[in-house]
Design a protein around this motif. Structure first.
Motif, PDB file in Angstrom:
ATOM      1  N   PHE A   1     -45.274 -42.952  41.011  1.00 49.62           N
ATOM      2  CA  PHE A   1     -45.197 -43.811  41.850  1.00 49.62           C
ATOM      3  C   PHE A   1     -46.668 -43.714  42.353  1.00 49.62           C
ATOM      4  O   PHE A   1     -46.805 -44.986  42.834  1.00 49.62           O
ATOM      5  CB  PHE A   1     -44.100 -43.264  42.636  1.00 49.62           C
ATOM      6  N   PHE A   2     -47.562 -42.916  42.912  1.00 45.91           N
ATOM      7  CA  PHE A   2     -48.257 -43.564  43.764  1.00 45.91           C
ATOM      8  C   PHE A   2     -49.801 -43.311  42.743  1.00 45.91           C
ATOM      9  O   PHE A   2     -51.222 -43.485  43.204  1.00 45.91           O
ATOM     10  CB  PHE A   2     -49.268 -42.276  44.943  1.00 45.91           C
ATOM     11  N   GLY A   3     -49.697 -42.484  41.497  1.00 50.45           N
ATOM     12  CA  GLY A   3     -50.849 -41.988  40.929  1.00 50.45           C
ATOM     13  C   GLY A   3     -51.569 -40.862  41.325  1.00 50.45           C
ATOM     14  O   GLY A   3     -52.868 -40.234  41.008  1.00 50.45           O
TER      15      GLY A   3
ATOM     16  N   THR B   1     -43.240 -48.278  36.658  1.00 53.23           N
ATOM     17  CA  THR B   1     -42.835 -49.823  36.949  1.00 53.23           C
ATOM     18  C   THR B   1     -41.280 -49.469  36.902  1.00 53.23           C
ATOM     19  O   THR B   1     -40.469 -50.300  37.160  1.00 53.23           O
ATOM     20  CB  THR B   1     -44.018 -50.398  36.357  1.00 53.23           C
ATOM     21  N   LEU B   2     -40.797 -48.046  36.420  1.00 54.11           N
ATOM     22  CA  LEU B   2     -39.426 -48.406  36.694  1.00 54.11           C
ATOM     23  C   LEU B   2     -39.043 -47.853  38.033  1.00 54.11           C
ATOM     24  O   LEU B   2     -39.410 -47.009  38.217  1.00 54.11           O
ATOM     25  CB  LEU B   2     -39.026 -46.771  36.170  1.00 54.11           C
TER      26      LEU B   2
ATOM     27  N   VAL C   1     -40.867 -31.889  42.221  1.00 53.51           N
ATOM     28  CA  VAL C   1     -40.118 -32.840  41.923  1.00 53.51           C
ATOM     29  C   VAL C   1     -40.641 -33.666  43.149  1.00 53.51           C
ATOM     30  O   VAL C   1     -41.990 -35.147  42.572  1.00 53.51           O
ATOM     31  CB  VAL C   1     -38.596 -33.012  42.494  1.00 53.51           C
ATOM     32  N   GLY C   2     -41.751 -33.404  44.309  1.00 49.56           N
ATOM     33  CA  GLY C   2     -42.036 -33.850  45.475  1.00 49.56           C
ATOM     34  C   GLY C   2     -43.280 -34.300  43.918  1.00 49.56           C
ATOM     35  O   GLY C   2     -44.145 -35.435  44.503  1.00 49.56           O
ATOM     36  N   LEU C   3     -44.372 -33.611  43.473  1.00 53.29           N
ATOM     37  CA  LEU C   3     -45.449 -34.137  42.907  1.00 53.29           C
ATOM     38  C   LEU C   3     -44.982 -34.597  41.709  1.00 53.29           C
ATOM     39  O   LEU C   3     -46.313 -35.852  41.716  1.00 53.29           O
ATOM     40  CB  LEU C   3     -46.005 -32.681  42.281  1.00 53.29           C
ATOM     41  N   LEU C   4     -44.047 -34.711  40.707  1.00 49.01           N
ATOM     42  CA  LEU C   4     -43.893 -35.577  39.812  1.00 49.01           C
ATOM     43  C   LEU C   4     -43.793 -37.466  40.302  1.00 49.01           C
ATOM     44  O   LEU C   4     -44.001 -37.850  39.831  1.00 49.01           O
ATOM     45  CB  LEU C   4     -42.659 -35.010  39.144  1.00 49.01           C
TER      46      LEU C   4
ATOM     47  N   ARG D   1     -46.897 -47.384  48.488  1.00 49.53           N
ATOM     48  CA  ARG D   1     -45.904 -48.408  47.627  1.00 49.53           C
ATOM     49  C   ARG D   1     -45.584 -48.011  46.485  1.00 49.53           C
ATOM     50  O   ARG D   1     -46.195 -48.481  45.911  1.00 49.53           O
ATOM     51  CB  ARG D   1     -46.006 -49.231  48.309  1.00 49.53           C
ATOM     52  N   PRO D   2     -44.111 -48.568  46.426  1.00 57.96           N
ATOM     53  CA  PRO D   2     -43.973 -48.247  44.712  1.00 57.96           C
ATOM     54  C   PRO D   2     -44.304 -49.354  43.597  1.00 57.96           C
ATOM     55  O   PRO D   2     -43.868 -50.429  44.446  1.00 57.96           O
ATOM     56  CB  PRO D   2     -42.645 -47.524  45.124  1.00 57.96           C
TER      57      PRO D   2
END
Lengths: 296, 210
Positions: free
Chosen positions: B91-93, A167-168, B83-86, A9-10
């Motif tokens: 967002f997932f770390g 967090t963006l 893009v997928g990796l970015l 989840r973002p």
């Protein structure tokens, strides 16, 4: 890869108002990248531990929700857990048989971090002064140092990244990157991808529900591979068909490739202060590193 | 699959970043406005596919599908997979910041090479043989990824060599899974919408509009 749903989840919807949220997205992106470059170059464990503490403070300043963030960080580096698990083995007298090769290897395949294995192996594969023996294997002080350094670096960087950029809103991230001179084509691609991940995720869920309704249960066999292949193929076919409709709709609305930003960014006094603070912190870390390494 | 920050030598990280920028530039060159929506949708599809877990004995592996991405997208697979990796990193770390270049090259370069090599076969052979070629492409892309990850590790110091060897061994089951899934996906696409393997990344827009 054994990541739970919480890790997916973002964070942006979970994080509330915070000092970090008030900053210009460009400041936040540059801070996170600068941080990563500097932290990766450090080597002193004391300085790296300080960096992790600073990253934790940043996560707090960004009002990152503790639990989902922890889940993300732990899933990223199951290796910290692995390190803790390994500690008993590095002390003399531990039973050698307790590290069965086969389950360990399976886990490594699962976790998508081969890093786990890497860090566990490093103490034994780095030449240097022996500190502990595990059967025929000898752990070296240098190896332990290296493994710890990597664990600290990875955590410091990912925490800061999640705090500043994670967090963006994805769309805001795209627009900010565009202002930082990233090619427009790449930004468009990213914005489309972000937009359709949710849509296609729902599509995938529908297809899998249909599969379950027909009593499909995944196993390690040919049938499962073929079924998942058809699932992926079907997703691609539907995505391509959706792309035709999307492009038609965009042409209808006169899309000509310009990126219209709905948000405007302003580099304010808070950003100048934050940038100066970030520069100061990075400078102090580098200074401490130089002093400590030279004295060592 | 994701290498984290701080593990690799500086030279390897810098080299990976340079190759990644080159690959991105080449991949973006062919992506005009007409093709970006399709590329974005396909990029999102591959992202979604990477969330699917396939059971493997007592554990499971997740799909990567970079071979299929190369077959469908050609050079555009480079920016699409980047893009997928970015997004995963931010967002997932998963992965990291400075290693983004190395990770992108490890996933996307084999995808592009395999895609360019196998697309003519996948397009022209009879569906059952095309599926075989697709399977080889899917397995081959993972083999390429494993070799690149192992190389990045091995180049970073002698201490990483055993880990590099482990990476190669651990990717063998992943390779088999990907080959099987990719073969089935190619078979289905050949029967349902063969235009997907024509000129990438958006053959569908020009052809077969019902």
């Amino acid at each position: 890869m054994a990541h739970g749903d919480a890790a997916r989840r973002p964070l942006e919807r979970l994080a509330g108002a915070s000092p970090v949220a008030a900053l210009d997205p460009r400041t936040r992106i540059l801070a996170a990248v600068g941080w990563a470059v500097v932290v990766v170059g450090l080597s002193s464990l004391a300085v790296l531990a300080t960096a992790v503490v600073i990253a934790l403070a940043a996560a707090r300043a960004a009002a990152l929700p503790a639990r989902p963030t922890a889940t993300k960080v732990v899933t990223m580096d199951g290796f910290v857990v692995a390190l803790l698990v390994m500690l008993p083995f590095t002390t003399p007298g531990a039973p050698v048989a307790a590290l069965p090769a086969r389950p360990t290897a399976t886990k490594v395949v699962t976790m998508d971090g081969f890093v786990v294995a890497l860090l566990v192996m490093l103490p034994f594969t780095t030449p240097g002064a022996p500190v502990a023996a595990l059967g025929p294997l000898t752990a070296s002080a240098e190896g332990v140092h290296l493994a710890l350094a990597i664990a600290l670096k990875a955590n410091a960087v990912v925490l800061m990244l999640l705090a500043m950029v994670g967090t963006l809103e994805p769309a805001t991230l795209g627009h900010a990157l565009r202002r930082l001179a990233v090619p427009a084509g790449l930004i468009h691609l990213m914005l489309f991808t972000v937009r359709y991940i949710a849509v296609l995720g729902e599509e995938a869920t529908r297809l899998r529900t249909a599969m379950r309704a027909r009593a499909f249960a995944p196993r390690t066999d040919r049938h499962t591979l073929a079924t998942y292949g058809y699932l992926v193929g079907m997703l691609l076919v539907r995505a391509a068909e959706r792309a035709e409709r999307v492009l038609d709709a965009m042409r209808c609305r006169g899309f000509d490739g310009r990126l219209v930003a709905l948000t405007s960014f302003r580099f304010a006094r808070a950003d100048a202060v934050a940038a100066a603070g970030a520069g100061l912190v990075l400078g102090l870390l580098v200074t401490a590193e130089i002093v400590l390494v030279r004295s060592a | 699959m994701h290498i984290v920050d701080g593990a690799l030598a500086g030279e390897v990280v810098a080299g990976g970043a340079i190759v990644a920028v080159g690959g991105l530039a080449l991949g973006l060159r062919g992506l005009d406005l007409e093709r970006i929506p399709a590329a974005g949708l396909l990029s999102a599809t591959f992202f979604t596919a990477s969330l699917i877990h396939v059971p493997l004995g007592p554990s499971s592996v997740h799909l990567i599908m970079n071979g299929l991405a190369g077959l469908v997208l050609g050079w555009a697979a480079f920016p699409a997979l980047f893009v997928g990796l970015l997004l995963q990193a931010v967002f997932f770390g998963f992965g990291g910041v400075t290693v983004l270049g190395v990770n992108t090259v490890a996933i996307a370069l084999p995808a592009v090479l395999v895609g360019l090599a196998a697309r003519p076969l996948v397009r022209q052979l009879a569906p059952s043989h095309a599926a075989l070629a697709g399977g080889l492409a899917g397995g081959g892309a993972i083999a390429g990824t494993a070799v690149l990850v192992a190389t990045a590790l091995a180049l970073s110091g002698e201490a990483f060599v055993p880990a590099a060897k482990l990476v190669l061994v651990a990717h063998v089951p992943v390779m088999i899974v990907e080959a099987g899934v990719c073969a089935a996906a190619v078979l289905l696409i050949r029967k349902v919408k063969p235009e997907l393997f024509a000129t990438p990344p958006t053959p569908a827009v020009e052809t077969a509009r019902a």
